[in-house]
Design a protein around this motif. Structure first.
Motif, PDB file in Angstrom:
ATOM      1  N   LEU A 293      -4.905  11.442   0.252  1.00 16.14           N
ATOM      2  CA  LEU A 293      -5.566  10.478  -0.619  1.00 16.14           C
ATOM      3  C   LEU A 293      -7.027  10.294  -0.179  1.00 16.14           C
ATOM      4  O   LEU A 293      -7.317  10.233   1.005  1.00 16.14           O
ATOM      5  CB  LEU A 293      -4.828   9.141  -0.472  1.00 16.14           C
ATOM      6  N   LYS A 294      -7.922  10.225  -1.144  1.00 19.68           N
ATOM      7  CA  LYS A 294      -9.338  10.115  -0.771  1.00 19.68           C
ATOM      8  C   LYS A 294      -9.764   8.663  -0.564  1.00 19.68           C
ATOM      9  O   LYS A 294     -10.480   8.333   0.356  1.00 19.68           O
ATOM     10  CB  LYS A 294     -10.216  10.783  -1.844  1.00 19.68           C
ATOM     11  N   ARG A 295      -9.360   7.818  -1.500  1.00 19.14           N
ATOM     12  CA  ARG A 295      -9.699   6.411  -1.319  1.00 19.14           C
ATOM     13  C   ARG A 295      -8.592   5.500  -1.834  1.00 19.14           C
ATOM     14  O   ARG A 295      -7.777   5.903  -2.651  1.00 19.14           O
ATOM     15  CB  ARG A 295     -11.038   6.055  -1.987  1.00 19.14           C
ATOM     16  N   PHE A 296      -8.571   4.305  -1.309  1.00 19.00           N
ATOM     17  CA  PHE A 296      -7.552   3.357  -1.725  1.00 19.00           C
ATOM     18  C   PHE A 296      -8.169   1.965  -1.779  1.00 19.00           C
ATOM     19  O   PHE A 296      -8.825   1.515  -0.845  1.00 19.00           O
ATOM     20  CB  PHE A 296      -6.375   3.372  -0.739  1.00 19.00           C
ATOM     21  N   GLN A 297      -7.966   1.322  -2.928  1.00 18.46           N
ATOM     22  CA  GLN A 297      -8.548  -0.002  -3.114  1.00 18.46           C
ATOM     23  C   GLN A 297      -7.578  -1.075  -2.622  1.00 18.46           C
ATOM     24  O   GLN A 297      -6.501  -1.242  -3.161  1.00 18.46           O
ATOM     25  CB  GLN A 297      -8.846  -0.199  -4.614  1.00 18.46           C
TER      26      GLN A 297
ATOM     27  N   LYS B 270       4.741  12.234  -0.782  1.00 15.36           N
ATOM     28  CA  LYS B 270       4.453  13.364   0.101  1.00 15.36           C
ATOM     29  C   LYS B 270       3.196  13.149   0.946  1.00 15.36           C
ATOM     30  O   LYS B 270       2.977  13.874   1.913  1.00 15.36           O
ATOM     31  CB  LYS B 270       4.276  14.643  -0.742  1.00 15.36           C
ATOM     32  N   ASP B 271       2.404  12.183   0.577  1.00 11.84           N
ATOM     33  CA  ASP B 271       1.156  11.964   1.308  1.00 11.84           C
ATOM     34  C   ASP B 271       1.451  11.424   2.705  1.00 11.84           C
ATOM     35  O   ASP B 271       2.159  10.425   2.868  1.00 11.84           O
ATOM     36  CB  ASP B 271       0.283  10.957   0.539  1.00 11.84           C
ATOM     37  N   LYS B 272       0.911  12.107   3.719  1.00 12.17           N
ATOM     38  CA  LYS B 272       1.200  11.707   5.103  1.00 12.17           C
ATOM     39  C   LYS B 272       0.545  10.375   5.460  1.00 12.17           C
ATOM     40  O   LYS B 272       0.815   9.811   6.516  1.00 12.17           O
ATOM     41  CB  LYS B 272       0.735  12.793   6.070  1.00 12.17           C
ATOM     42  N   PHE B 273      -0.327   9.893   4.590  1.00 11.42           N
ATOM     43  CA  PHE B 273      -0.950   8.594   4.785  1.00 11.42           C
ATOM     44  C   PHE B 273       0.117   7.519   4.991  1.00 11.42           C
ATOM     45  O   PHE B 273      -0.056   6.576   5.752  1.00 11.42           O
ATOM     46  CB  PHE B 273      -1.818   8.288   3.560  1.00 11.42           C
TER      47      PHE B 273
ATOM     48  N   ILE C  11       0.849  -1.190   0.000  1.00  8.19           N
ATOM     49  CA  ILE C  11       0.000   0.000   0.000  1.00  8.19           C
ATOM     50  C   ILE C  11       0.887   1.244   0.000  1.00  8.19           C
ATOM     51  O   ILE C  11       0.732   2.135  -0.842  1.00  8.19           O
ATOM     52  CB  ILE C  11      -0.919   0.041   1.247  1.00  8.19           C
ATOM     53  N   ALA C  12       1.845   1.257   0.927  1.00  4.44           N
ATOM     54  CA  ALA C  12       2.717   2.429   1.062  1.00  4.44           C
ATOM     55  C   ALA C  12       3.426   2.730  -0.249  1.00  4.44           C
ATOM     56  O   ALA C  12       3.628   3.887  -0.609  1.00  4.44           O
ATOM     57  CB  ALA C  12       3.727   2.194   2.178  1.00  4.44           C
ATOM     58  N   ARG C  13       3.792   1.690  -0.956  1.00  2.00           N
ATOM     59  CA  ARG C  13       4.548   1.891  -2.185  1.00  2.00           C
ATOM     60  C   ARG C  13       3.724   2.601  -3.257  1.00  2.00           C
ATOM     61  O   ARG C  13       4.254   3.287  -4.112  1.00  2.00           O
ATOM     62  CB  ARG C  13       5.053   0.536  -2.691  1.00  2.00           C
ATOM     63  N   GLN C  14       2.399   2.392  -3.200  1.00  2.00           N
ATOM     64  CA  GLN C  14       1.553   3.001  -4.226  1.00  2.00           C
ATOM     65  C   GLN C  14       1.123   4.421  -3.881  1.00  2.00           C
ATOM     66  O   GLN C  14       0.486   5.082  -4.677  1.00  2.00           O
ATOM     67  CB  GLN C  14       0.296   2.144  -4.421  1.00  2.00           C
ATOM     68  N   ILE C  15       1.463   4.849  -2.665  1.00  4.53           N
ATOM     69  CA  ILE C  15       1.041   6.186  -2.263  1.00  4.53           C
ATOM     70  C   ILE C  15       2.121   7.187  -2.628  1.00  4.53           C
ATOM     71  O   ILE C  15       3.313   6.876  -2.579  1.00  4.53           O
ATOM     72  CB  ILE C  15       0.805   6.257  -0.737  1.00  4.53           C
TER      73      ILE C  15
END
Lengths: 543, 162
Positions: free
Chosen positions: A327-331, A252-255, A245-249
């Protein structure tokens, strides 16, 4: 080269630890601390060498535990070199005029003398000292012409009755260790048959696609698994879910930070929830057991689950605040493929039955350590786990805990723990302040030391305050021990605080500052929450 | 704690430069050493061994003056010190026979054809080093950020400790 420098400072730390530890071990042999028995002096030496070695990691922490047991067996057991064939030195009291008795001055301990019962036991009596001199003249109705008293009040058998070495060896097979072994067996089989991974995928599904809820799901699942498995293995497993998951974000996204931090935090917290969640719990339970207090599996969960859930929620809210995802949503791609071999099915059944029996201990009364033997027996009898799996269990953790329990025995029965805590007048302190002191000390120590080691060093002190009755009104042994235990598990300030923290740090997605920020929030609010529970909620359950 | 080296054996200086540039990301943890021939490589291996370090990965050209790359790799496979070293052949000119010999006798792990795509080279090196540390090292965390994170976490999961 940085590596060389690190090696150098590692070595310095080892040498300093070695020197300090050995000095600590020897000090009590050359100094006389008033109020501490001879055996207490030896126990103090063992306590100091163990504490220093554990703190400096001069030896691997489990080897220090082995050393502790060895020293206890050698020095403090009935069969050891110090006590193997000793008897109390005795002398008859000599009748003097006017109903007075003459005793040697060395036999007098304050205003007490010790009447010999047999070679190792005595009864202390109070006497009225009438005249000092070469011999002391005393008055007491308990003395008669055929009374034998201990001629040397400083003798090594005064203040300590040596126990058999099997008590020290036996810690490695104590019920709490067997309970842990049962947990290890279940965890090892779950990893072998990928039960942990598949459960994770199933459990994560309902949490949807919103990043903050995905994190909530990850945290709940991590905490649940780490309540039964090792916090380390759970973290590593969950990282294999989080990393893709982290790799696809976006970088800069704090997610990304939230995602990576959430897992070790949840694993640390989840360990609190059950007796087998993490080794400090074992230390608490073992110390309470020695005082005749049993905490059933289900009661522990009832005591600790609200705290664990509260802390999870707190951590989640704090992370949402500090690291709001853009990010708004993540599949999530979740595929669970439960193994369907007969061995895997046996595992599922045994797992379910064991956990069910653990939670219902109150209704059937079978002790949790006995239930823990169900997975140990069934999973090996059915070859779900083979010889190699048994060999690969984390035996060193059991040694670590056993050493801790063993040290606790001697701290108690040599009077060392009492001597350590009695120098401070605790009864001046309100109960809440006392709990706060213990909680904060535990939190601070275990941020730098192993959580288990911290519990090992602190819980016996709390226990002896309870048994000595020096803690003032309203003191509860259970509550104090629980506060210490939970504070040990709340320490997650630094990468070195717990193995899960180190794992999260190694991903490179978070900085130490991120960990410190959330760790502070959890530590401070966590202690406060524990105190609130200790005041209002725990007393209800313990009744 | 000993270092884990990457060694590159290649006779053409320009090619060597390119390899170094492509693998610069790994240097933070895995020092890279160079040799221009099989003889130089032998010296290098001896030196690394004497200093108490290990060799995690050998990238080796085949056609070089003196001994061929494959001969060096077979030698490395026979030497206990370099037996576990991951071996990658980087060449444009190894024939079928040489390649078969390399796979059978040197337990060659990978074959990279020249000219290579830098991204592909990095991936191969990452994967091979990941395999190496999982098999040979006890403390895996210091490698996580550079190597295949998932595989390393998976290894920690099954071992149950860090």
């Amino acid at each position: 080269m940085p590596l060389k420098k690190r090696n150098h400072s590692e070595r310095t730390k080892k040498i300093v630890g070695l020197a300090l530890g050995i000095t600590g071990f020897l000090i009590p042999w050359f100094m006389n601390f008033p109020g501490l028995s001879f055996a207490g002096h030896m126990a103090l030496g063992i306590f100091l060498i163990a504490a220093v070695f554990w703190m400096f990691e001069t030896l691997p922490i489990y080897s220090t535990s082995m050393l502790v047991i060895f020293l206890q067996v050698a020095l403090l057991s009935q069969q050891g070199v110090v006590y193997s064939d000793t008897a109390l030195p005795k002398t008859p009291v000599v009748s003097h005029i006017d109903g007075l008795w003459e005793v040697p001055s060395e036999a007098l301990d304050g205003n007490k003398v010790y009447i010999v019962e047999d070679s190792r036991n005595y009864t202390p009596i109070e006497v009225h000292v009438v005249e000092w001199g070469e011999t002391v003249k005393v008055q007491s109705d308990d003395l008669s012409a055929d009374t034998q008293i201990v001629s040397d009040a400083q003798h090594k058998l005064v203040g300590y009755t040596p126990i058999s070495f099997s008590n020290f060896f036996g810690t490695l097979a104590s019920p709490i260790i067997i309970l842990f072994l049962g947990g290890f067996i279940l965890a090892s089989a779950s990893v072998k048959y990928n039960l942990d991974k598949n459960l994770t995928n199933v459990l994560l599904k309902p949490f949807g696609e919103k990043p903050v809820f995905i994190v909530m799901g990850l945290m709940l699942v991590t905490a649940t698994l780490s309540a039964f498995m090792s916090n380390t293995a759970t973290t590593a497993m969950m990282m294999t879910v989080a990393i893709p998951i982290a790799r696809q974000i976006d970088m800069k996204d704090k997610f990304r930070i939230m995602l990576t931090l959430s897992i070790p935090i949840a694993a640390n917290i989840g360990g609190m929830a059950t007796p087998i969640g993490t080794p400090p719990n074992a230390i608490v339970i073992a110390n309470l057991n020695q005082q005749g207090i049993n905490i059933a599996f289900g009661s522990w969960v009832a005591l600790m689950l609200p705290l664990a859930l509260g802390l999870l929620l707190l951590a989640w809210v704090a992370m949402r605040f500090f690291y709001p995802p853009t990010l708004k949503r993540f599949q999530l791609e979740l595929q669970s493929k439960f193994e369907k071999s007969s061995k895997a099915i046996i595992l599922y059944a045994v797992f379910a039955i064991t956990v069910l029996l653990w939670f219902t201990e109150a209704s059937h009364g079978i002790p949790s350590a006995m239930i823990a033997f169900i997975p140990i027996v069934t999973l090996t009898v059915t070859s779900v786990l083979g010889k190699d799996d048994i060999r690969a269990l984390p035996w060193e953790v059991l040694w670590l805990v056993a050493g801790g329990i063993s040290l606790g025995i001697s701290m108690e029965n040599t009077g060392l723990a009492m001597w350590l805590v009695s120098s401070i007048s605790w009864d001046m302190l309100p109960q809440l302040a006392l709990l706060l002191v213990f909680g904060l000390v535990a939190l601070m120590l275990s941020n730098f030391l192993s959580n288990t080691v911290t519990a090992t060093l602190l819980v016996p002190l709390a226990v002896s305050m309870g048994t000595a009755g020096i803690a003032g009104e309203g003191f509860s042994l259970i509550i104090t021990s629980l506060v210490i235990g939970s504070a040990c598990n709340m320490a997650m300030l630094l990468p070195i605080s717990t193995p899960p923290n180190a794992i999260a740090m190694s991903t490179g997605y978070i900085k130490t500052g991120d960990m410190v920020k959330i760790g502070l929030v959890i530590g401070l609010i966590g202690i406060t929450t524990a105190l609130i529970l200790a005041t209002f909620y725990w007393p209800l359950i313990i009744q | 704690m000993s270092d884990i080296y990457i060694i590159c054996v290649e006779d053409e200086p320009q090619v060597l430069d390119v390899i170094i540039r492509d693998l610069a990301v790994f240097e933070e943890i895995f020092p890279i050493e160079l040799a221009h021939s099989a003889d130089e490589a032998r010296e290098l291996i001896k030196e690394i061994k004497q200093e108490g370090h290990k060799i995690g990965l050998a990238l080796c050209d085949h056609i070089m003056p003196g001994d061929k790359g494959i001969d060096l790799m077979i030698e490395m496979q026979k030497d206990p010190f370099t037996e576990k070293t991951r071996k990658v052949l980087v060449t444009g000119q190894a024939g079928l026979e040489d390649t078969i010999e390399a796979v059978n006798n040197a337990k060659l792990n990978r074959y990279i054809a020249k000219p290579w795509n830098p991204r592909e080279l990095v991936e191969v090196v990452k994967e091979e080093l990941t395999q190496y540390v999982i098999q040979e090292e006890k403390e895996l965390l210091r490698f996580t950020s550079l190597l295949d994170q998932e595989k390393i976490q998976e290894a920690i999961r099954t071992k149950g400790y860090v």
